[in-house]
Design a protein around this motif. Structure first.
Motif, mmCIF file in Angstrom:
data_model
loop_
_atom_site.group_PDB
_atom_site.id
_atom_site.type_symbol
_atom_site.label_atom_id
_atom_site.label_comp_id
_atom_site.label_asym_id
_atom_site.label_seq_id
_atom_site.Cartn_x
_atom_site.Cartn_y
_atom_site.Cartn_z
ATOM 1 N N VAL A 87 0.853 -1.188 0.000
ATOM 2 C CA VAL A 87 0.000 0.000 0.000
ATOM 3 C C VAL A 87 0.889 1.239 0.000
ATOM 4 O O VAL A 87 1.740 1.385 0.877
ATOM 5 C CB VAL A 87 -0.919 0.016 1.239
ATOM 6 N N ALA A 92 -2.296 5.414 3.044
ATOM 7 C CA ALA A 92 -2.179 4.044 3.553
ATOM 8 C C ALA A 92 -3.176 3.777 4.670
ATOM 9 O O ALA A 92 -3.789 2.705 4.733
ATOM 10 C CB ALA A 92 -0.754 3.789 4.037
ATOM 11 N N GLU A 94 -6.079 5.177 5.236
ATOM 12 C CA GLU A 94 -7.436 5.079 4.685
ATOM 13 C C GLU A 94 -7.641 3.732 4.008
ATOM 14 O O GLU A 94 -8.703 3.117 4.132
ATOM 15 C CB GLU A 94 -7.690 6.218 3.692
ATOM 16 N N LYS A 95 -6.622 3.256 3.291
ATOM 17 C CA LYS A 95 -6.704 1.955 2.635
ATOM 18 C C LYS A 95 -6.882 0.840 3.658
ATOM 19 O O LYS A 95 -7.701 -0.077 3.474
ATOM 20 C CB LYS A 95 -5.442 1.724 1.811
ATOM 21 N N LEU A 98 -10.425 0.768 4.973
ATOM 22 C CA LEU A 98 -11.352 0.180 4.000
ATOM 23 C C LEU A 98 -11.278 -1.348 4.022
ATOM 24 O O LEU A 98 -12.301 -2.036 3.968
ATOM 25 C CB LEU A 98 -11.031 0.696 2.598
ATOM 26 N N ILE A 99 -10.072 -1.873 4.115
ATOM 27 C CA ILE A 99 -9.891 -3.321 4.140
ATOM 28 C C ILE A 99 -10.516 -3.917 5.402
ATOM 29 O O ILE A 99 -11.178 -4.965 5.356
ATOM 30 C CB ILE A 99 -8.398 -3.675 4.033
#
Length: 509
Positions: A87, A92, A94-95, A98-99
């Protein structure tokens, strides 16, 4: 006449088939059978190769995790293959969020610095696995870490007694006082300026950098001061605010002990407001560039490594390799600015009495082989694997010290780097993963004139140590109760995002 088969006979036959594996065989690839894991300290970790899916926070100094030399060496040693999902640094967090809300988890989350509050919340939800039983059975190196650093175990243990994440220990001298500012000294010399020691002197130096063409190209292209939103201690406020109010960003998100000894925050105090006014003054006069509040450290590094003439005068950063290529010569012309004395006489260096990155390694509920994943992380705490993971291959990127060689602390040395540290490479993982570099290991590095570690050690000792804050006045990393954690999971992000946004807006006012 039809023969009647007895129930007992059927049970015996089916049981035999099950035991022989000829009927109902469980598929390791689908995680239906526990793989045989070798005892702690024994390699390979598994005799039959196992694959782990690892979500890793990207690192600009690593070319490719998949083809990295340490990755290949560690797979051969452990028999554990990694499927990487890298990522990028920007976005990073925020990613990851989301996951975690999607339900599609990796086996392992690596290097995201997941906060204690988040660890507890997701742990209570069953998304993060407790590591306690794996530590008990397989934690050879983790137990040694706890023996050497009892405080570490206390800090990473949640109120419910569970440990949901392993840390990274990086107890180097310069890292204990990591909030630094760097200044391009050829410009000071050309303009006949002294190293600034107060906020007023710093302002005058920046103004001279902007108006007097110190790079000599006849253009107004100089950037007096810049920072970034990512990277170690590259946020501009972390350094400058300590001239107006002690700001504990090092260990606990701007929380401090007030005069009554109670935990408080800094961002609603008069000193914080005065600091914002100072930042606004720098910005409004074009001394602090606006990109500071939006760019990541890779973009900042483009300023530091600007081709041709230098354009970056001063920069907030814990280490120079985050804003200039250590393989070049320009970084060595930057020196640190000591803590600036503010208008009320405050001059202080925050001291990190908890030299660890928390939330580095996490196993999720999706992991097929959690025992393997834990052993994979635990082994990286060993000295040999730490040196390989962080510095590269022995006798290529580093070697053991020879008789008579001294470390950067003046004591007998233990190891020596053979290539510069801080450039883009593909031989090691830089500062990614679980490892332990204690102060003894870091300071036993054989020092040489101009070596980056020697520079950092000496700059810290001479300019920052004299103003070191009392470690007992530093708020430690905190866990909270389940009820508090559930509330903080939302509040903490909202408040920190709001504070960051307001800092940028007040500076841009």
């Amino acid at each position: 006449m039809r023969k009647i088969i007895s129930p007992l006979f059927l049970i015996v036959v089916i049981t035999s088939l099950l035991l022989s594996g000829c009927f109902g065989k469980k598929d390791k690839a689908n995680g239906d059978e526990k793989v045989a894991v070798n005892p702690a300290g024994v390699f390979p970790i598994v005799d039959e190769k196992v694959t782990l899916k690892v979500l890793v926070h990207g690192n600009a100094l690593i070319e490719n995790f998949e083809t990295n030399e340490f990755t290949k060496w560690y797979e051969e040693k452990t028999n554990v293959h990694i499927e990487w999902e890298v990522v990028p640094q920007k976005g990073a967090k925020e990613k990851l969020n989301l996951i975690l809300t999607s339900g599609d988890y990796p086996d392992v989350i690596l290097n995201f610095g997941v906060s204690p509050t988040e660890q507890l919340v997701y742990g209570q939800q069953g998304i993060f696995l407790p590591l306690n039983k794996y530590i008990d059975e397989y934690g050879k190196e983790t137990k040694e870490l706890f023996r050497k650093y009892p405080k570490v175990k206390d800090v990473i243990t949640a109120p419910n007694g569970n440990i949901y994440a392993l840390p990274r220990i990086n107890e180097n001298y310069h890292g204990l006082m990591g909030q630094k500012m760097w200044i391009y000294t050829p410009w000071l010399e050309k303009l006949n300026l002294k190293m600034p020691t107060t906020t007023d002197e710093f302002y005058e130096v920046l103004k001279a950098f902007k108006t007097k063409d110190p790079n000599g190209n006849g253009k107004a292209d100089e950037i007096p001061l810049a920072g970034a939103t990512t990277g170690w201690n590259m946020n501009i406020e972390n350094f400058l605010m300590n001239s107006f109010i002690f700001t504990n960003k090092t260990t606990s998100n701007r929380m401090i002990f007030n005069e009554e000894g109670e935990i408080d925050v800094v961002f609603n105090k008069d000193g914080w407001r005065e600091g914002l006014k100072y930042l606004n003054k720098l910005y409004s006069e074009g001394l602090l560039v606006g990109e500071t509040f939006t760019q990541d450290k890779d973009q900042l590094k483009q300023m530091g490594d600007h081709p041709g003439v230098p354009i970056l005068g001063t920069v907030a950063a814990g280490i120079p390799q985050d804003f200039a290529d250590i393989g070049g010569d320009r970084w060595s012309d930057y020196e640190t600015v000591p803590p600036l004395k503010g208008p009320n006489g405050l001059q202080v260096t925050p001291f990190d009495s908890y030299p660890m990155a928390n939330g580095v390694f996490i196993i999720t509920s999706a992991a097929k082989y959690p025992e393997v994943a834990f052993r994979w992380a635990d082994a990286m705490f060993s000295e040999e694997i730490t040196l390989r993971a962080v510095h590269g291959r022995p006798d290529i990127e580093w070697r053991w010290a020879e008789d008579g060689e001294l470390g950067i602390n003046g004591e007998p040395g233990k190891w020596k780097k053979l290539i510069s540290f801080g450039s883009v490479q593909n031989s090691h993982w830089y500062q990614t993963g679980t490892h332990i570099q204690d102060e003894a290991l870091r300071s036993s590095l054989v020092g040489e004139e101009g070596n980056i570690e020697s520079v950092l050690y000496n700059e810290t000792k001479e300019k920052y140590a004299p103003y070191q804050q009392d470690p007992e006045k530093m708020v430690p990393p905190l866990f909270f109760t389940e009820e508090q954690a559930n509330e903080l999971a939302t509040l903490q992000k909202s408040i920190n995002d709001y504070v960051g946004e307001m800092v940028a807006r007040f500076c841009n006012w």
